[in-house]
Design a protein around this motif. Structure first.
Motif, short mmCIF file in Angstrom:
data_model
loop_
_atom_site.label_atom_id
_atom_site.label_comp_id
_atom_site.label_asym_id
_atom_site.label_seq_id
_atom_site.Cartn_x
_atom_site.Cartn_y
_atom_site.Cartn_z
N LEU A 153 35.01 -4.53 -29.01
CA LEU A 153 34.51 -3.28 -29.58
C LEU A 153 34.44 -3.41 -31.09
O LEU A 153 35.27 -4.06 -31.72
N CYS A 154 33.45 -2.75 -31.66
CA CYS A 154 33.27 -2.75 -33.12
C CYS A 154 34.45 -2.02 -33.76
O CYS A 154 34.75 -0.89 -33.39
N PRO A 155 35.12 -2.64 -34.75
CA PRO A 155 36.23 -1.96 -35.41
C PRO A 155 35.78 -0.83 -36.33
O PRO A 155 36.58 0.02 -36.71
N VAL A 156 34.49 -0.76 -36.66
CA VAL A 156 33.98 0.29 -37.54
C VAL A 156 33.58 1.53 -36.75
O VAL A 156 34.05 2.64 -37.03
N CYS A 157 32.70 1.36 -35.72
CA CYS A 157 32.19 2.53 -34.99
C CYS A 157 32.74 2.65 -33.57
O CYS A 157 32.57 3.68 -32.93
N CYS A 197 25.99 -0.09 -35.67
CA CYS A 197 26.23 0.33 -37.05
C CYS A 197 25.80 -0.73 -38.07
O CYS A 197 25.88 -0.49 -39.27
N ARG A 198 25.38 -1.88 -37.59
CA ARG A 198 24.88 -2.98 -38.41
C ARG A 198 25.89 -3.47 -39.43
O ARG A 198 25.54 -3.87 -40.53
N GLN A 199 27.15 -3.45 -39.05
CA GLN A 199 28.22 -3.96 -39.91
C GLN A 199 28.69 -5.31 -39.39
O GLN A 199 28.70 -5.56 -38.19
N GLU A 200 29.10 -6.17 -40.29
CA GLU A 200 29.64 -7.47 -39.93
C GLU A 200 31.11 -7.50 -40.34
O GLU A 200 31.47 -7.10 -41.44
#
Length: 82
Positions: A21-25, A49-52
């Motif tokens: 899972l994405c840690p941001v969203c 969310c297009r975050q790396e």
């Protein structure tokens, strides 16, 4: 490493497999980890969310790396040169 081979198919089924899972969203990424997966300084990209994010994973436990341990070439200190 625990695995089972389905009878008659020769396909190996891993007992535990999870989406990262994405840690941001918090949404699913395109990556999965199994209980035998080991990731060190891996780049995780979230298409939502297009975050790396830089992560490590071992035994299905994913950890976010907040500060990488690597130094840039400009930041290196050379000791013992005349």
């Amino acid at each position: 490493m625990d695995s089972n081979i389905e009878k008659g198919t020769g396909i190996i089924c891993w007992e535990q497999e999870e989406w990262i899972l994405c840690p941001v969203c918090g949404s699913k990424t395109c990556n999965k980890v199994r209980e035998d997966t080991i990731l060190i300084n891996d780049s995780l990209y979230c298409p939502k969310c297009r975050q790396e994010t830089l992560i490590e994973a071992k035994n299905i436990h994913v950890t976010v790396i907040k500060e990488p341990d690597t130094l840039d070439a400009d930041d290196r200190v050379i000791i013992g040169t005349s």
